[in-house]
Motif scaffolding. Structure first.
Motif, short mmCIF file in Angstrom:
data_model
loop_
_atom_site.label_atom_id
_atom_site.label_comp_id
_atom_site.label_asym_id
_atom_site.label_seq_id
_atom_site.Cartn_x
_atom_site.Cartn_y
_atom_site.Cartn_z
N THR A 47 17.73 9.09 143.90
CA THR A 47 16.89 10.27 143.66
C THR A 47 16.38 10.83 144.99
O THR A 47 16.46 12.04 145.23
N TYR A 49 17.64 10.37 147.94
CA TYR A 49 18.77 10.89 148.73
C TYR A 49 19.16 12.30 148.26
O TYR A 49 19.33 13.21 149.07
N TYR A 50 19.28 12.49 146.92
CA TYR A 50 19.71 13.81 146.44
C TYR A 50 18.61 14.86 146.59
O TYR A 50 18.90 16.04 146.74
N SER A 53 19.41 15.72 150.18
CA SER A 53 20.70 16.34 150.49
C SER A 53 20.98 17.58 149.65
O SER A 53 21.61 18.52 150.12
N GLU A 54 20.50 17.62 148.41
CA GLU A 54 20.83 18.75 147.53
C GLU A 54 19.72 19.80 147.51
O GLU A 54 19.96 20.94 147.16
N LEU A 99 30.71 11.42 140.81
CA LEU A 99 30.00 11.17 142.06
C LEU A 99 30.42 9.84 142.69
O LEU A 99 30.56 9.73 143.91
N GLU A 106 30.58 10.20 150.98
CA GLU A 106 29.33 10.97 150.97
C GLU A 106 28.22 10.23 151.74
O GLU A 106 27.46 10.83 152.48
N TRP A 377 20.94 12.13 140.79
CA TRP A 377 21.28 13.55 140.97
C TRP A 377 20.51 14.44 139.99
O TRP A 377 19.91 15.44 140.38
N HIS A 381 17.03 16.93 140.65
CA HIS A 381 16.96 18.31 140.17
C HIS A 381 15.69 18.53 139.35
O HIS A 381 14.99 19.52 139.51
#
Lengths: 416, 93
Positions: A47, A49-50, A53-54, A99, A106, A377, A381
């Protein structure tokens, strides 16, 4: 901090591997962050990390009461698959599987994801009907799945006992070739290192003792390393989700249970795929080191003790020996338990809560490891946008009020 | 293996028993008057206590009767067991 590559390996070989930099920092907690993630397992680190990164967020802390990956992330049987019956589950687990397929690149960390295929055995006529139904449902959702006959199973796994005289004869199986296993510690370490490189603070030995709230909005947390403030807190505490929820005054539909596993002494390669059986309650694969990795069903009672009953192990090993008579004299080396958070419908909760700014990602029960990247991921969000992604919208906490449950009990091909 | 004290049969091995979860959840007396939230609370929400918890147990491989037990969910150690309808230990009511 440089990336890992064949060149860095060669360079450090010259220095006798004495000068590798540490993979992540060990910072002191700052007084405040934008976002705090409670739980430094695979899901929590993914969580963070994304989120970085996202969603371009980096003022994030991951707090972990022990050491990262020391809970269920390091205690599971590392199986990855996406062959779930219901659309909602199939979509989120398939997102996760996609993923997984590029995760090592990644993260610049070899998570040893090995797509060696997963077999779900059927032992009764009803099992076969379920296998056909689930396999067809999977294919409609674009997930690879085949139904195999006992002869085809025997070709893939020559050592399996397909005799019609067995107590629970094998009538067939579903097979997902893209399924497989990964190195569970590497998943935690890979996400931790990648998140750390993007500025995330990983705070170990930092146990949460309270959730600070004001007017129905989360303001921060109390920990054994002091108070840390944040307007958004994501809880990814697996077996201890109810304990944290209790601190925030939220009731959860979760029961924590021990789930046990065991590994054998290392033997030569003999089983190159994953075999699972719901009916006889066992699943098995062989690690790259040669150990047989064996999983049991959950124990019969609630528990937080990270160990379970010997009778559960006995039952489990009996099932494995019935499937693989050749393993009857293999010696077991280690046995342990993890505490899994089980929901009434055997589906996770990835959701906002009645407390604003407080999010929960829990209830993965016996099947959380495979979901690690996908779970992180969608949860990233949800936290970043204060709204669930369409993939996790059905996995909300309100479904227990509305009745829109996602009943994966048994349907998932899982040994519960 | 745990030894569990069935209030009817005495000490027996744990494989004779199955756990029925949290005890003392009272079925709503007026089901039609409940909101969806109250139903969800009754059906699904659980205390899931880390520590001493009161649970229902079923002597499925023995006398096939239910009873209540106080048990520690960390050490797995059983405290008192008592028959349904009997007051829970420590309760004055």
């Amino acid at each position: 901090m440089k990336g890992y590559s064949i060149f860095s390996l060669a360079r450090h070989a010259v220095g006798r591997h004495k000068n590798w930099p540490r993979a992540w920092r060990d910072p002191e907690p700052r007084p405040a962050y934008d976002i705090i993630i409670i739980g430094g397992g695979g899901h929590g680190l993914a969580t963070a990390y994304y989120l970085a990164s996202e969603h371009g967020l980096s003022n994030i802390a991951v707090v972990e009461k022990g050491w990262i990956g020391g809970g269920n992330t390091g205690r599971n049987t590392t199986i990855v698959r996406s062959n779930y019956l219901w659309d909602e589950s199939a979509h989120i687990y398939e997102k996760s599987l996609v993923l997984w397929e590029s995760l090592s690149q990644e993260l610049n960390f070899n998570v040893m994801f090995s797509q060696r295929g997963v077999l779900n055995l059927a032992h009764t006529l009803q099992d076969m009907r379920d296998v056909y139904r689930r396999s067809n449902a999977n294919r409609l959702n674009g997930i690879d799945s085949e139904v195999l006959t006992p002869e085809q199973i025997k070709q893939i796994v020559p050592i399996i006992n397909t005799s019609p005289d067995a107590r629970h004869p094998i009538l067939g199986a579903s097979f997902q070739p893209r399924g497989g296993v990964a190195r569970h510690d590497a998943v935690a370490w890979g996400f931790a290192r990648a998140a750390d490189r993007r500025g995330v603070d990983i705070l170990q030995n930092c146990e949460v003792t309270g959730i600070i709230r004001e007017n129905g909005h989360v303001k921060g947390i109390e920990t054994t390393r002091g108070q840390i403030m944040a307007n958004k807190v994501g809880v990814v505490a697996a077996g201890h989700s109810s304990v944290i929820a209790n601190m925030a005054g939220i009731r959860m539909p979760i029961e924590s249970r021990p789930l046990q596993a065991l590994v054998s002494e290392p033997i030569k390669p003999v089983l190159h795929t994953v075999v699972m059986s719901n009916t006889v309650h066992g699943y098995i694969s062989q690690s790259d080191k040669g150990e047989l990795v064996i999983g049991a069903g959950v124990d019969g009672y609630l528990g937080y003790g990270q160990r379970g009953s010997f009778s559960t192990i006995e039952h489990n090993v009996a099932a494995i020996v019935e499937l693989f008579p050749i393993f009857s004299r293999v010696r077991m080396m280690r046995q342990w338990g993890g505490i899994v958070d089980v929901c009434p419908d055997a589906s996770p909760i990835i959701s906002k809560t009645p407390v604003k700014g407080l999010y929960f990602n829990c209830g993965w029960g016996t099947g959380g490891f495979k979901a690690t990247p996908g779970s992180g991921w969608v949860f990233a969000h949800t936290i970043a946008n204060d709204e669930p992604h369409p993939l996790n919208a059905p996995f909300n906490l309100e479904r227990f009020v509305s009745g829109a449950l996602i009943d994966e009990h048994g349907a998932a091909g899982v040994a519960h | 293996m745990l030894l569990i004290n069935c209030p009817w049969c005495g000490l027996r091995e744990e494989t004779e028993f199955s756990c029925g979860g949290e005890a003392h959840i009272v079925r709503p007396l007026q089901p039609e008057a409940l909101t969806d939230e109250q139903w969800a609370d009754y059906l699904f929400m659980r205390k899931n206590i880390k520590g001493d918890q009161r649970e229902q147990w079923y002597h499925s491989g023995g006398c096939r009767r239910w009873f209540n037990a106080e048990r520690n969910t960390v050490t797995y150690k059983f405290g008192v067991t008592y028959k349904p309808g009997d007051p829970a230990p420590g309760d004055d009511s």
